[in-house]
Design a protein around this motif. Structure first.
Motif, PDB file in Angstrom:
ATOM      1  N   MET A   1       0.822  -1.190   0.000  1.00  0.00           N
ATOM      2  CA  MET A   1       0.000   0.000   0.000  1.00  0.00           C
ATOM      3  C   MET A   1       0.871   1.262   0.000  1.00  0.00           C
ATOM      4  O   MET A   1       0.568   2.215  -0.687  1.00  0.00           O
ATOM      5  CB  MET A   1      -0.907  -0.041   1.233  1.00  0.00           C
ATOM      6  N   LEU A   2       1.933   1.202   0.800  1.00  0.00           N
ATOM      7  CA  LEU A   2       2.832   2.351   0.862  1.00  0.00           C
ATOM      8  C   LEU A   2       3.516   2.589  -0.484  1.00  0.00           C
ATOM      9  O   LEU A   2       3.695   3.740  -0.897  1.00  0.00           O
ATOM     10  CB  LEU A   2       3.864   2.148   1.960  1.00  0.00           C
ATOM     11  N   LEU A   3       3.851   1.518  -1.168  1.00  0.00           N
ATOM     12  CA  LEU A   3       4.462   1.647  -2.494  1.00  0.00           C
ATOM     13  C   LEU A   3       3.492   2.293  -3.481  1.00  0.00           C
ATOM     14  O   LEU A   3       3.884   3.166  -4.264  1.00  0.00           O
ATOM     15  CB  LEU A   3       4.905   0.277  -3.005  1.00  0.00           C
ATOM     16  N   LEU A   4       2.237   1.894  -3.436  1.00  0.00           N
ATOM     17  CA  LEU A   4       1.225   2.473  -4.317  1.00  0.00           C
ATOM     18  C   LEU A   4       1.040   3.961  -4.043  1.00  0.00           C
ATOM     19  O   LEU A   4       0.970   4.766  -4.980  1.00  0.00           O
ATOM     20  CB  LEU A   4      -0.104   1.735  -4.144  1.00  0.00           C
ATOM     21  N   VAL A   5       0.987   4.334  -2.779  1.00  0.00           N
ATOM     22  CA  VAL A   5       0.860   5.754  -2.432  1.00  0.00           C
ATOM     23  C   VAL A   5       2.085   6.522  -2.919  1.00  0.00           C
ATOM     24  O   VAL A   5       1.958   7.632  -3.451  1.00  0.00           O
ATOM     25  CB  VAL A   5       0.664   5.917  -0.906  1.00  0.00           C
ATOM     26  N   GLY A   6       3.262   5.942  -2.767  1.00  0.00           N
ATOM     27  CA  GLY A   6       4.479   6.596  -3.249  1.00  0.00           C
ATOM     28  C   GLY A   6       4.469   6.809  -4.756  1.00  0.00           C
ATOM     29  O   GLY A   6       4.851   7.874  -5.240  1.00  0.00           O
ATOM     30  N   ILE A   7       4.029   5.800  -5.491  1.00  0.00           N
ATOM     31  CA  ILE A   7       3.955   5.915  -6.955  1.00  0.00           C
ATOM     32  C   ILE A   7       2.964   7.001  -7.364  1.00  0.00           C
ATOM     33  O   ILE A   7       3.239   7.815  -8.249  1.00  0.00           O
ATOM     34  CB  ILE A   7       3.591   4.559  -7.584  1.00  0.00           C
ATOM     35  N   VAL A   8       1.818   7.036  -6.701  1.00  0.00           N
ATOM     36  CA  VAL A   8       0.804   8.050  -7.029  1.00  0.00           C
ATOM     37  C   VAL A   8       1.327   9.445  -6.725  1.00  0.00           C
ATOM     38  O   VAL A   8       1.147  10.373  -7.526  1.00  0.00           O
ATOM     39  CB  VAL A   8      -0.509   7.762  -6.266  1.00  0.00           C
ATOM     40  N   VAL A   9       2.012   9.610  -5.600  1.00  0.00           N
ATOM     41  CA  VAL A   9       2.552  10.926  -5.248  1.00  0.00           C
ATOM     42  C   VAL A   9       3.586  11.365  -6.274  1.00  0.00           C
ATOM     43  O   VAL A   9       3.577  12.521  -6.718  1.00  0.00           O
ATOM     44  CB  VAL A   9       3.159  10.896  -3.826  1.00  0.00           C
ATOM     45  N   VAL A  10       4.458  10.476  -6.684  1.00  0.00           N
ATOM     46  CA  VAL A  10       5.468  10.820  -7.691  1.00  0.00           C
ATOM     47  C   VAL A  10       4.812  11.197  -9.012  1.00  0.00           C
ATOM     48  O   VAL A  10       5.215  12.176  -9.656  1.00  0.00           O
ATOM     49  CB  VAL A  10       6.466   9.651  -7.871  1.00  0.00           C
ATOM     50  N   LEU A  11       3.800  10.455  -9.419  1.00  0.00           N
ATOM     51  CA  LEU A  11       3.115  10.775 -10.674  1.00  0.00           C
ATOM     52  C   LEU A  11       2.394  12.118 -10.602  1.00  0.00           C
ATOM     53  O   LEU A  11       2.439  12.909 -11.555  1.00  0.00           O
ATOM     54  CB  LEU A  11       2.124   9.669 -11.033  1.00  0.00           C
ATOM     55  N   VAL A  12       1.746  12.399  -9.496  1.00  0.00           N
ATOM     56  CA  VAL A  12       1.037  13.677  -9.357  1.00  0.00           C
ATOM     57  C   VAL A  12       2.033  14.835  -9.333  1.00  0.00           C
ATOM     58  O   VAL A  12       1.818  15.863  -9.986  1.00  0.00           O
ATOM     59  CB  VAL A  12       0.167  13.675  -8.080  1.00  0.00           C
ATOM     60  N   LEU A  13       3.150  14.672  -8.602  1.00  0.00           N
ATOM     61  CA  LEU A  13       4.154  15.738  -8.579  1.00  0.00           C
ATOM     62  C   LEU A  13       4.795  15.937  -9.954  1.00  0.00           C
ATOM     63  O   LEU A  13       5.060  17.064 -10.355  1.00  0.00           O
ATOM     64  CB  LEU A  13       5.224  15.432  -7.532  1.00  0.00           C
ATOM     65  N   GLY A  14       5.032  14.851 -10.659  1.00  0.00           N
ATOM     66  CA  GLY A  14       5.581  14.961 -12.010  1.00  0.00           C
ATOM     67  C   GLY A  14       4.633  15.674 -12.960  1.00  0.00           C
ATOM     68  O   GLY A  14       5.052  16.538 -13.741  1.00  0.00           O
ATOM     69  N   ALA A  15       3.356  15.328 -12.900  1.00  0.00           N
ATOM     70  CA  ALA A  15       2.366  15.984 -13.754  1.00  0.00           C
ATOM     71  C   ALA A  15       2.229  17.460 -13.401  1.00  0.00           C
ATOM     72  O   ALA A  15       2.102  18.319 -14.282  1.00  0.00           O
ATOM     73  CB  ALA A  15       1.020  15.283 -13.621  1.00  0.00           C
ATOM     74  N   THR A  16       2.279  17.779 -12.121  1.00  0.00           N
ATOM     75  CA  THR A  16       2.193  19.172 -11.695  1.00  0.00           C
ATOM     76  C   THR A  16       3.414  19.962 -12.163  1.00  0.00           C
ATOM     77  O   THR A  16       3.293  21.087 -12.636  1.00  0.00           O
ATOM     78  CB  THR A  16       2.066  19.250 -10.161  1.00  0.00           C
ATOM     79  N   GLY A  17       4.579  19.366 -12.038  1.00  0.00           N
ATOM     80  CA  GLY A  17       5.792  20.022 -12.520  1.00  0.00           C
ATOM     81  C   GLY A  17       5.758  20.266 -14.020  1.00  0.00           C
ATOM     82  O   GLY A  17       6.132  21.341 -14.496  1.00  0.00           O
ATOM     83  N   TYR A  18       5.298  19.276 -14.761  1.00  0.00           N
ATOM     84  CA  TYR A  18       5.183  19.427 -16.219  1.00  0.00           C
ATOM     85  C   TYR A  18       4.198  20.541 -16.561  1.00  0.00           C
ATOM     86  O   TYR A  18       4.452  21.358 -17.447  1.00  0.00           O
ATOM     87  CB  TYR A  18       4.730  18.111 -16.840  1.00  0.00           C
ATOM     88  N   LEU A  19       3.077  20.588 -15.838  1.00  0.00           N
ATOM     89  CA  LEU A  19       2.075  21.620 -16.087  1.00  0.00           C
ATOM     90  C   LEU A  19       2.646  23.009 -15.821  1.00  0.00           C
ATOM     91  O   LEU A  19       2.388  23.945 -16.581  1.00  0.00           O
ATOM     92  CB  LEU A  19       0.847  21.377 -15.198  1.00  0.00           C
ATOM     93  N   CYS A  20       3.442  23.136 -14.778  1.00  0.00           N
ATOM     94  CA  CYS A  20       4.041  24.438 -14.447  1.00  0.00           C
ATOM     95  C   CYS A  20       5.087  24.852 -15.474  1.00  0.00           C
ATOM     96  O   CYS A  20       5.265  26.039 -15.731  1.00  0.00           O
ATOM     97  CB  CYS A  20       4.656  24.399 -13.056  1.00  0.00           C
ATOM     98  N   VAL A  21       5.791  23.878 -16.058  1.00  0.00           N
ATOM     99  CA  VAL A  21       6.801  24.201 -17.074  1.00  0.00           C
ATOM    100  C   VAL A  21       6.133  24.616 -18.380  1.00  0.00           C
ATOM    101  O   VAL A  21       6.538  25.582 -19.024  1.00  0.00           O
ATOM    102  CB  VAL A  21       7.745  23.000 -17.297  1.00  0.00           C
TER     103      VAL A  21
END
Length: 53
Positions: A1-21
């Motif tokens: 479960m912790l791994l899944l939450v970590g993957i989701v957080v990384v994907l959301v942060l990556g998408a947010t960073g891409y959107l800001c760029v």
């Protein structure tokens, strides 16, 4: 479960960073929301930790 939450957080942060760029005008509002969200997440984590004791 912790791994899944970590993957989701990384994907959301990556998408947010891409959107800001790509859309520089959204960097300010997204940063403000991110700051508030990180404070709420920290408070939620502390509350869960104290509740389990």
């Amino acid at each position: 479960m912790l791994l899944l939450v970590g993957i989701v957080v990384v994907l959301v942060l990556g998408a947010t960073g891409y959107l800001c760029v790509v859309h520089r005008s959204l960097a300010g509002p997204v940063g403000a929301v991110g700051g508030v969200a990180s404070a709420l997440a920290a408070a939620f984590g502390v509350a869960l930790t104290l509740r389990r004791r």
